[in-house]
Design an enzyme around this catalytic site. Structure first.
Site, PDB file in Angstrom:
ATOM      1  N   CYS A  46       0.840  -1.206   0.000  1.00 21.16           N
ATOM      2  CA  CYS A  46       0.000   0.000   0.000  1.00 21.16           C
ATOM      3  C   CYS A  46       0.881   1.264   0.000  1.00 21.16           C
ATOM      4  CB  CYS A  46      -0.992  -0.049   1.170  1.00 21.16           C
ATOM      5  SG  CYS A  46      -2.360   1.113   0.972  1.00 21.16           S
ATOM      6  N   HIS A  96      -3.246  -4.853   1.602  1.00 22.15           N
ATOM      7  CA  HIS A  96      -2.657  -5.144   2.913  1.00 22.15           C
ATOM      8  C   HIS A  96      -2.675  -6.655   3.178  1.00 22.15           C
ATOM      9  CE1 HIS A  96      -2.435  -1.040   4.650  1.00 22.15           C
ATOM     10  NE2 HIS A  96      -3.387  -0.794   3.780  1.00 22.15           N
ATOM     11  N   GLU A  99      -1.057  -8.237   5.308  1.00 20.18           N
ATOM     12  CA  GLU A  99      -0.861  -8.510   6.737  1.00 20.18           C
ATOM     13  C   GLU A  99      -2.151  -8.447   7.555  1.00 20.18           C
ATOM     14  OE1 GLU A  99      -0.949  -4.076   6.551  1.00 20.18           O
ATOM     15  OE2 GLU A  99      -0.318  -5.688   5.213  1.00 20.18           O
TER      16      GLU A  99
END
Length: 196
Positions: A79, A170, A172
Site C-alpha cells: 500500500c 494489505h 498482513e
C-alpha cells in the site's frame, strides 16, 4: 533463520511482524537507521505515504533505504510502501525512495469508506488470495523488467522487479501469510546468493 525488518515509523507494523513470524522468519521493528545493517530484507508497511515520508526525512532514513535497496537486499512495499518504492507517483514531481520501475496513482480505489476485499490470483503465490484494499494505490504502468503478478479488474495491484516486491493491498491484515512467505523465500534466495 533470515531476519526481516518492518519499517516501524508508522502504519501496520505489528501485523507484519506476526505475518513474518508465521512465515518462519525473525521479525525486527526498524526504528533506527543503524538497524538496517542487521537485517536481510525489509517491509515498508501500509499507512499514510506523506506522513511516512516526513518521518523518513526526520530520522534521516532516505539515503540508507536507497543504499539498502541498491545492495540487492529484498524490499517489499505494501500500500503506502508501494508508493514509497515507485519511481513515479502521479501528481508528484519527485519519487520517494524511487527504486521500482512503476508509476503509481495514490488512493485510486477511492477513500477509506470505499475499502473492500477481493480474492486475487497472484502468480507464484495463490489463486485465491484474500486481499484487503484500504485507500489503495494501483500501478498505472510498469517498466519492461517488472513482472506483473496480480491484477484486480484490469488494474495492476502486485508486481515484482528483481528483489523488489510491491502490492496495493494489505496482506498482513488477514490470516493468509502466503504473500509474506513468498517474500521470505525471496529474502532466503537473496541471502543464499550473497557472499557470506
Amino acid at each position: 533463520m533470515v531476519k526481516i525488518g518492518v519499517l516501524g515509523l508508522q502504519g501496520a507494523v505489528r501485523e507484519h511482524v506476526r505475518s513474518i513470524e508465521e512465515s518462519g522468519a525473525e521479525a525486527v521493528v526498524i526504528k533506527k537507521v543503524e538497524q538496517l545493517d542487521e537485517i536481510d530484507g525489509l517491509i515498508l508497511p501500509g499507512g499514510e505515504s506523506t506522513t511516512m515520508r516526513k518521518l523518513i526525512d526526520k530520522y534521516n532514513f532516505m539515503d540508507k533505504l536507497r543504499e539498502f535497496a541498491n545492495s540487492g537486499k529484498p524490499m517489499f512495499g505494501t500500500c503506502a510502501g508501494l508508493i514509497l518504492l515507485a519511481k513515479r507517483v502521479i501528481g508528484y514531481d519527485e519519487p520517494h525512495i524511487g527504486i521500482m520501475d512503476v508509476t503509481v496513482e495514490r488512493n485510486s480505489f477511492g477513500r477509506q469508506r470505499e475499502s473492500f476485499e477481493a480474492e486475487l490470483d497472484i502468480t507464484g503465490v495463490a489463486l485465491d488470495f484474500p486481499a484487503v484494499f484500504i485507500r489503495a494505490p494501483h500501478i498505472v504502468a510498469a517498466g519492461e523488467n517488472v513482472e506483473v503478478i496480480s491484477k484486480h479488474n484490469g488494474r495492476i495491484v502486485a508486481a515484482r522487479e528483481g528483489n523488489v516486491l510491491g502490492c496495493s493491498f494489505h496482506p498482513e491484515l488477514t490470516d493468509d501469510h502466503r504473500l509474506t512467505a513468498y517474500f521470505v523465500s525471496m529474502v532466503k534466495e537473496a541471502k543464499g546468493t550473497q557472499s557470506v
